[in-house]
Scaffold this motif. Structure first.
Motif, PDB file in Angstrom:
ATOM      1  N   VAL A 188    -106.862 101.384  27.317  1.00 15.35           N
ATOM      2  CA  VAL A 188    -107.801 101.331  28.428  1.00 15.35           C
ATOM      3  C   VAL A 188    -107.102 101.929  29.638  1.00 15.35           C
ATOM      4  N   LEU A 189    -107.734 102.921  30.236  1.00 16.83           N
ATOM      5  CA  LEU A 189    -107.138 103.577  31.398  1.00 16.83           C
ATOM      6  C   LEU A 189    -107.437 102.782  32.670  1.00 16.83           C
ATOM      7  N   ASN A 190    -106.816 103.164  33.753  1.00 18.56           N
ATOM      8  CA  ASN A 190    -106.979 102.431  35.015  1.00 18.56           C
ATOM      9  C   ASN A 190    -108.380 102.543  35.599  1.00 18.56           C
ATOM     10  N   ASP A 191    -109.173 103.499  35.119  1.00 14.44           N
ATOM     11  CA  ASP A 191    -110.565 103.591  35.579  1.00 14.44           C
ATOM     12  C   ASP A 191    -111.524 102.861  34.646  1.00 14.44           C
ATOM     13  N   GLY A 192    -110.978 102.143  33.651  1.00 12.95           N
ATOM     14  CA  GLY A 192    -111.798 101.365  32.734  1.00 12.95           C
ATOM     15  C   GLY A 192    -112.240 102.112  31.486  1.00 12.95           C
ATOM     16  N   SER A 193    -112.008 103.393  31.401  1.00 14.08           N
ATOM     17  CA  SER A 193    -112.401 104.149  30.211  1.00 14.08           C
ATOM     18  C   SER A 193    -111.431 103.854  29.069  1.00 14.08           C
ATOM     19  N   ARG A 194    -111.919 104.024  27.849  1.00 17.03           N
ATOM     20  CA  ARG A 194    -111.127 103.702  26.661  1.00 17.03           C
ATOM     21  C   ARG A 194    -110.823 104.968  25.874  1.00 17.03           C
ATOM     22  N   VAL A 195    -109.610 105.050  25.349  1.00 17.83           N
ATOM     23  CA  VAL A 195    -109.185 106.162  24.499  1.00 17.83           C
ATOM     24  C   VAL A 195    -108.800 105.583  23.147  1.00 17.83           C
ATOM     25  N   GLU A 196    -109.449 106.058  22.088  1.00 17.87           N
ATOM     26  CA  GLU A 196    -109.234 105.519  20.746  1.00 17.87           C
ATOM     27  C   GLU A 196    -108.295 106.421  19.958  1.00 17.87           C
ATOM     28  N   GLY A 197    -107.298 105.819  19.300  1.00 20.25           N
ATOM     29  CA  GLY A 197    -106.416 106.559  18.416  1.00 20.25           C
ATOM     30  C   GLY A 197    -105.090 106.916  19.046  1.00 20.25           C
ATOM     31  N   GLN A 198    -104.007 106.685  18.306  1.00 21.08           N
ATOM     32  CA  GLN A 198    -102.668 106.963  18.820  1.00 21.08           C
ATOM     33  C   GLN A 198    -102.506 108.419  19.237  1.00 21.08           C
ATOM     34  N   ASP A 206    -105.149 116.169  31.238  1.00 17.29           N
ATOM     35  CA  ASP A 206    -104.531 116.061  32.564  1.00 17.29           C
ATOM     36  C   ASP A 206    -105.199 115.000  33.436  1.00 17.29           C
ATOM     37  N   GLY A 207    -106.531 114.943  33.394  1.00 19.56           N
ATOM     38  CA  GLY A 207    -107.243 113.953  34.194  1.00 19.56           C
ATOM     39  C   GLY A 207    -106.929 112.539  33.753  1.00 19.56           C
ATOM     40  N   GLN A 208    -106.956 112.304  32.442  1.00 20.97           N
ATOM     41  CA  GLN A 208    -106.645 110.976  31.917  1.00 20.97           C
ATOM     42  C   GLN A 208    -105.195 110.603  32.215  1.00 20.97           C
ATOM     43  N   SER A 209    -104.301 111.566  32.093  1.00 18.46           N
ATOM     44  CA  SER A 209    -102.887 111.305  32.340  1.00 18.46           C
ATOM     45  C   SER A 209    -102.650 110.881  33.782  1.00 18.46           C
ATOM     46  N   ARG A 210    -103.348 111.530  34.716  1.00 22.40           N
ATOM     47  CA  ARG A 210    -103.182 111.162  36.125  1.00 22.40           C
ATOM     48  C   ARG A 210    -103.826 109.813  36.436  1.00 22.40           C
ATOM     49  N   THR A 211    -104.888 109.472  35.719  1.00 19.77           N
ATOM     50  CA  THR A 211    -105.526 108.159  35.890  1.00 19.77           C
ATOM     51  C   THR A 211    -104.576 107.054  35.462  1.00 19.77           C
ATOM     52  N   GLY A 212    -103.879 107.254  34.351  1.00 14.13           N
ATOM     53  CA  GLY A 212    -102.884 106.290  33.896  1.00 14.13           C
ATOM     54  C   GLY A 212    -103.449 105.223  32.986  1.00 14.13           C
ATOM     55  N   ARG A 283     -97.246 112.409  29.132  1.00  8.17           N
ATOM     56  CA  ARG A 283     -98.662 112.221  29.446  1.00  8.17           C
ATOM     57  C   ARG A 283     -99.028 110.750  29.561  1.00  8.17           C
ATOM     58  N   GLU A 284     -98.316 109.896  28.863  1.00  8.98           N
ATOM     59  CA  GLU A 284     -98.592 108.448  28.912  1.00  8.98           C
ATOM     60  C   GLU A 284     -98.047 107.792  30.172  1.00  8.98           C
ATOM     61  N   THR A 285     -96.962 108.337  30.717  1.00  9.99           N
ATOM     62  CA  THR A 285     -96.249 107.622  31.790  1.00  9.99           C
ATOM     63  C   THR A 285     -96.162 108.423  33.082  1.00  9.99           C
ATOM     64  N   ARG A 286     -97.014 109.433  33.232  1.00 11.95           N
ATOM     65  CA  ARG A 286     -96.993 110.232  34.469  1.00 11.95           C
ATOM     66  C   ARG A 286     -97.210 109.319  35.683  1.00 11.95           C
TER      67      ARG A 286
END
Length: 379
Positions: A188-198, A206-212, A283-286
Motif C-alpha cells: 500500500v503506497l502513501n496515497d492509499g493505492s495498492r500494488v499487487e505482486g513482488q 516513477d510516480g509510485q516510487s516518489r509516492t513511497g 524504487r522501493e526506498t526513494r
C-alpha cells in the motif's frame, strides 16, 4: 556457542544484493544459512507459479547457485542447474529442453548414471505436470529441476532442496521463509493505492516510487503464511542473524510478516542481530534514509511479537563521504539520516565503515561486510 563449533550465520536476504556477502562468507570458518523470499512473482518463477500454483523457486535456486559458486563447486551438475534455455523461438526452447529431459545434452551424457537418472526423473516430472503449451523460453533448468523435485517429493520443498543440495554437493543451507504455496506480496503506497505482486513492487514506476510505500503484506492460497520449520530451527541455533543487504520492502522486511519468524528470533537472546544498510536507494526506498528504515522495521517487529526484545543489536552502515546527495545512475546513495539517534533508541550499536565495493559503485564489498560480521562474532 559451544567450544569447537563453527559459528552459525543466518542471512535474511533476497538475491543479487547479498551475493558478494554470501560468496565472501563461504570463505570464512562459519556455517551459513540463507533464508529467502517465497513470494517471487517475476521471470521464470512467475510462469511456473501461474502454471502449477506451486511455491516460487527462483530465489531458492539462485541462492543455492551462489552457495555452489562460493564453495567452489563447478561440476557438470552445477553447470546444468545454472543453465538457461534460449530466449529465441519458442520451438527452439522446447527442443533445447528436450535435450535435457531426454538425457541427450552433452553435460548429461558424460554424467555419472545415478546423478543423471535423478536429474532426468525431476525434469520429466516437471514436463508431465506443466502441460503441452508451456513456454520454455529463457527458462532456468535449475528451476525446472527444483520444481520437479518439489512435485516428486509430495510437494515438500525442504526435501526437494535437500536433494538439490546433494546433487550439487553444496554444504550451505538455503530455505524459503515459508513453505506455503501461492504466497503473494502486495504494498500500500502513501496515497492509499495498492500494488499487487513482488515484481510490481520492485518495479514501481516513477510516480509510485516518489509516492513511497506505507506498508507491505503477505497472503497465501491457504490463508495464513506460517514459517518454514527449517527456518525456525535455523534461527534457534544461530549465532548471528543478519538482515540484508537487499530490497527493503520486498526481500528483507516481509520476513517479519511470516508467522513465527519474529518470535523465534526474539527467543534467541544470545544471537547478534545485525541490519546491513543498502548502499543506494532504489524504487522501493526513494526518499528514505537508513534511520527511517530502521524505525519502519522496528515498528513491524513490535507488531509481530517482538515485544520488549530489541530487533537489532548492530547496524552496519556505509560511511557518508560527501555533504551533498550523489547518484549512481538513476538512484542516489542511501543517506544514514539520524542513524546514531535511531540506533540508540533501538539499543543497537551503529558501525559505520566503508562497505562499498571500490570496483562496482553502488554495490557492497562482500569481503568488507564478511570481515565486519566475523569481528562481531569474535567479540
Amino acid at each position: 556457542m559451544a567450544e569447537g563449533r563453527l559459528p552459525h550465520i543466518v542471512l535474511f536476504s533476497g538475491g543479487t544484493a547479498c551475493r558478494s556477502t554470501n560468496l565472501a562468507l563461504c570463505s570464512k570458518p562459519v556455517r551459513l544459512t540463507r533464508i529467502v523470499p517465497a513470494w517471487d512473482s517475476g521471470g521464470s518463477s512467475k510462469v511456473i507459479r501461474e502454471s502449477l500454483g506451486v511455491l516460487a523457486v527462483g530465489d531458492i535456486r539462485q541462492a543455492l547457485m551462489t552457495m555452489a559458486h562460493g564453495e567452489g563447486r563447478a561440476g557438470d551438475v552445477v553447470k546444468v542447474c545454472n543453465a538457461r534455455l534460449t530466449s529465441g523461438a519458442e520451438a527452439d526452447a522446447r527442443t533445447e529442453f528436450s535435450l535435457y529431459a531426454e538425457g541427450r545434452h552433452p553435460l548429461l551424457e558424460r554424467m555419472e548414471p545415478g546423478l543423471r537418472g535423478a536429474i532426468l526423473n525431476y525434469l520429466r516430472t516437471f514436463r508431465a505436470a506443466i502441460g503441452a503449451d508451456f513456454d520454455f523460453r529463457n527458462g532456468s533448468i535449475g528451476n525446472f529441476i527444483l520444481t520437479g523435485a518439489h512435485l516428486a517429493h509430495n510437494s515438500d520443498i525442504n526435501t526437494a532442496i535437500f536433494v538439490f543440495r546433494k546433487l550439487c554437493d553444496v554444504t550451505g543451507h538455503v530455505w524459503p521463509s515459508t513453505a506455503a504455496d501461492g504466497v503473494a506480496l502486495s504494498a500500500v503506497l502513501n496515497d492509499g493505492s495498492r500494488v499487487e505482486g513482488q515484481h510490481r513492487v520492485t518495479g514501481l514506476d516513477d510516480g509510485q516510487s516518489r509516492t513511497g510505500i506505507r506498508e507491505v503484506s503477505l497472503t497465501a492460497a491457504g490463508g495464513g503464511v506460517p514459517a518454514n520449520e527449517a527456518v525456525i530451527e535455523s534461527l534457534e541455533s544461530a549465532d548471528a542473524i543478519v538482515f540484508g543487504p537487499g530490497s527493503f520492502f520486498t526481500s528483507v522486511l516481509p520476513h517479519f510478516l511470516v508467522e513465527g519468524v519474529v518470535p523465534a528470533i526474539a527467543r534467541n537472546i544470545h544471537a547478534r542481530r545485525i541490519f546491513i544498510g543498502n548502499i543506494l536507494q532504489c524504487r522501493e526506498t526513494r526518499g528514505l534514509d537508513l534511520a527511517r528504515m530502521l524505525e519502519i522495521a522496528a515498528g513491524l517487529w513490535r507488531a509481530r511479537g517482538g515485544a520488549d526484545v530489541r530487533p537489532f543489536t548492530h547496524v552496519l552502515a556505509n560511511r557518508q563521504l560527501l555533504p551533498f546527495e550523489k547518484t549512481v545512475g538513476a538512484f542516489a546513495y542511501l543517506g544514514n539520516g539520524a542513524l546514531e539517534e535511531a540506533s540508540a533508541h533501538l539499543g543497537a550499536e551503529a558501525l559505520i565503515g566503508e562497505f562499498e565495493d571500490p570496483w562496482q559503485r553502488g554495490n557492497h564489498d562482500g569481503r568488507a561486510v564478511a570481515d565486519a560480521l566475523s569481528l562481531l562474532l569474535q567479540r
